[in-house]
Design an enzyme around this catalytic site. Structure first.
Site, PDB file in Angstrom:
ATOM      1  CD1 TRP A  21      16.981   4.664  53.036  1.00 47.21           C
ATOM      2  CD2 TRP A  21      17.437   2.458  51.976  1.00 47.21           C
ATOM      3  NE1 TRP A  21      18.368   4.402  53.039  1.00 47.21           N
ATOM      4  CE2 TRP A  21      18.956   2.994  52.503  1.00 47.21           C
ATOM      5  CE3 TRP A  21      17.533   1.523  51.338  1.00 47.21           C
ATOM      6  CZ2 TRP A  21      19.847   2.760  52.484  1.00 47.21           C
ATOM      7  CZ3 TRP A  21      18.244   1.031  51.577  1.00 47.21           C
ATOM      8  CH2 TRP A  21      19.709   1.327  51.851  1.00 47.21           C
ATOM      9  CG  ASP A  52       9.099  -0.282  54.822  1.00 50.19           C
ATOM     10  OD1 ASP A  52       9.019  -1.072  56.055  1.00 50.19           O
ATOM     11  OD2 ASP A  52      10.146   0.371  54.614  1.00 50.19           O
ATOM     12  CE1 TYR A  57      15.597   3.216  56.664  1.00 50.70           C
ATOM     13  CE2 TYR A  57      13.297   3.378  55.332  1.00 50.70           C
ATOM     14  CZ  TYR A  57      14.306   2.546  55.527  1.00 50.70           C
ATOM     15  OH  TYR A  57      14.647   1.130  55.140  1.00 50.70           O
ATOM     16  CE1 TYR A 218      16.844  -4.122  53.191  1.00 49.90           C
ATOM     17  CE2 TYR A 218      16.525  -5.785  54.973  1.00 49.90           C
ATOM     18  CZ  TYR A 218      17.448  -4.971  54.666  1.00 49.90           C
ATOM     19  OH  TYR A 218      18.077  -5.109  55.054  1.00 49.90           O
ATOM     20  CG  LEU A 221      14.278  -3.147  41.531  1.00 49.38           C
ATOM     21  CD1 LEU A 221      13.123  -1.480  41.323  1.00 49.38           C
ATOM     22  CD2 LEU A 221      13.950  -4.360  40.201  1.00 49.38           C
ATOM     23  NE  ARG A 242      22.464   3.677  44.318  1.00 49.56           N
ATOM     24  CZ  ARG A 242      22.098   4.218  43.450  1.00 49.56           C
ATOM     25  NH1 ARG A 242      21.163   2.698  43.056  1.00 49.56           N
ATOM     26  NH2 ARG A 242      21.802   5.441  43.349  1.00 49.56           N
ATOM     27  N   GLY A 294      11.010   0.973  46.233  1.00 49.78           N
ATOM     28  CA  GLY A 294      11.688   2.204  46.022  1.00 49.78           C
ATOM     29  C   GLY A 294      11.616   3.085  44.691  1.00 49.78           C
ATOM     30  NE  ARG A 296      16.056   9.292  44.788  1.00 51.06           N
ATOM     31  CZ  ARG A 296      17.092   9.639  45.100  1.00 51.06           C
ATOM     32  NH1 ARG A 296      18.490   8.545  45.308  1.00 51.06           N
ATOM     33  NH2 ARG A 296      17.361  10.678  46.205  1.00 51.06           N
TER      34      ARG A 296
END
Length: 332
Positions: A21, A52, A57, A218, A221, A242, A294, A296
Site C-alpha cells: 500500500w 500484497d 494503491y 493488514y 503496526l 493518518r 509495509g 518504504r
C-alpha cells in the site's frame, strides 16, 4: 522465514507478507519508486516471497512497482496477491470517499464489483504486474450495489480460465463470506487487525478457524503507531490520511507509547525493535495466518522479515496481553 498454508487452499505464503500500500504512495504522502522496488527485493532476499498490492494503491502505481521489483525472479517462487472492486475511474457502484491521487488531483473512490468491472480490472492488473496469473485475487471492499453471487461468479470464471489461483475477500463479515462460498471456495479474508484494533476476534476469527480459512491481517503496526517512533505533534506529509484517524491524536499516541514503554524491556531482551515484537505477537495470535507489513525502504523490509525469527513463550505473550489490556484509546 516461516511459510503458512492459507486455509484449505493450495497456496502457501510467507508469514510476513510484503504489504505494498505505502509503496504506491496513495494516502501515505507520496512514495520514492526506487526505494519501494529495493524494499521489495530486500524483503525477498530475506524470505518474504509474498506481496500484497491493489490497483487503488497509487491508481496502478503499486502494481507497476511490484511488477518491476519481481521481474527477474522465477514466477513460481513469488506469490502475488492483488485486489479488485475499488475504483477511481468510474461512477458505477457505491461511492466510498473523496480522495486525491499522487499528483494532488481530486478523485472519487467507488466500490464496484460487477462482472464487467472485475474482468477489466483483472486484465489491467495482469498487464501492470507483467504476469500471466495472480496467486490470490481478493475483492477489496464489499460492493452493496452488486449481488455477492454475481461478483463471485466472475471470480470463479477467472479461476477456471487460469487467470487466478485462489479467491479471497477483504473486509467481509461472516454473513458475506458465507454467501460468497455458495459460489466459490474462499481461501482467506484480509481484515484490519492490530494490538489496538482487535474487533475481528468476536466473529471473523472464530468463523475462519472453524471453517479453515486464512486470515491476512493488514495494518498490524497500525500504520506506524505501534513502532514507537511517533510522538505527540508528529509531522505527517501532505496527502497522508493518518491525521484523520483517531489512532493518531496526540492523546492516543501518548497512551500507546506508555504501553510500548512497558513492553520495551522484552523487545530489548530479544534484541528486537518494538515493531518486530509487535509483528511476531500478531502472527502468534489465534486464527491469524499472516501479517501484511509495509516497508518504504530496504532497512524496514529487512527488519520486518527478521521479526519471524523472534521466539516468544506463552508467558511472554501473556505478559504482552496483560499490558495491552490496560491500554484504552480515546475514539472521539
Amino acid at each position: 522465514m516461516e511459510y503458512r498454508k492459507i486455509g484449505s487452499s493450495d497456496l502457501t505464503l510467507s508469514a510476513v507478507t510484503f504489504g505494498a500500500w505505502a509503496a504506491g504512495g496513495w494516502m501515505w504522502g507520496g512514495t520514492e519508486q526506487n526505494n519501494a522496488v529495493e524494499a521489495i527485493r530486500t524483503a525477498y532476499d530475506h524470505g518474504v516471497t509474498s506481496i500484497d498490492t491493489a490497483p487503488a494503491y497509487g491508481q496502478g502505481l503499486s502494481e507497476e512497482i511490484v511488477g518491476e521489483a519481481i521481474k527477474d525472479y522465477p514466477r513460481d517462487k513469488v506469490q502475488i496477491l492483488t485486489k479488485f472492486g475499488l475504483r477511481w475511474d468510474t461512477t458505477k457502484g457505491a461511492f466510498h470517499f473523496d480522495s486525491k491521487d499522487n499528483d494532488g488531483n481530486d478523485i472519487k473512490i467507488h466500490k464496484y464489483a460487477g462482472k464487467d468491472g472485475i474482468i477489466k480490472e483483472c486484465e489491467e492488473s495482469l498487464r501492470r504486474l507483467d504476469t500471466d496469473y495472480i496467486d490470490l485475487y481478493q475483492i477489496h471492499w464489499p460492493d452493496p450495489t452488486t449481488p455477492i453471487t454475481e461478483t463471485m461468479e466472475a471470480v470463479y470464471q477467472l479461476k477456471k480460465d487460469g487467470k487466478i489461483r485462489e479467491a479471497g475477500v477483504c473486509n467481509y463479515d461472516v454473513a458475506q463470506m458465507k454467501e460468497a462460498e455458495t459460489v466459490i471456495k474462499l481461501a482467506s479474508n484480509q481484515v484490519p487487525y492490530s494490538m489496538v484494533r482487535r474487533d475481528i476476534k468476536e466473529e471473523v476469527v472464530p468463523h475462519c478457524i472453524a471453517n479453515n480459512k486464512g486470515i491476512l491481517a493488514y495494518s498490524p503496526l497500525q500504520r506506524g503507531l505501534l513502532t514507537g517512533k511517533m510522538e505527540p505533534g508528529y509531522s505527517f506529509a501532505e496527502g497522508d490520511t493518518r491525521p484523520n484517524e483517531f489512532y493518531f491524536s496526540d492523546e492516543n499516541i501518548r497512551r500507546t507509547n506508555r504501553f510500548l514503554d512497558a513492553i520495551q524491556p522484552l523487545a530489548d531482551e530479544k534484541d528486537a525493535t518494538l515493531a518486530q515484537l509487535v509483528i511476531k505477537w500478531t502472527i502468534e495470535q489465534p486464527g491469524i495466518t499472516i501479517a501484511l507489513v509495509g516497508a518504504r525502504n530496504p532497512e524496514q523490509a529487512e527488519q520486518n522479515a527478521k521479526a519471524v525469527s523472534i521466539e516468544l513463550s506463552d508467558d511472554e505473550i501473556s505478559f504482552i496481553n496483560e499490558e495491552l489490556d490496560q491500554l484504552s484509546l480515546v475514539k472521539e
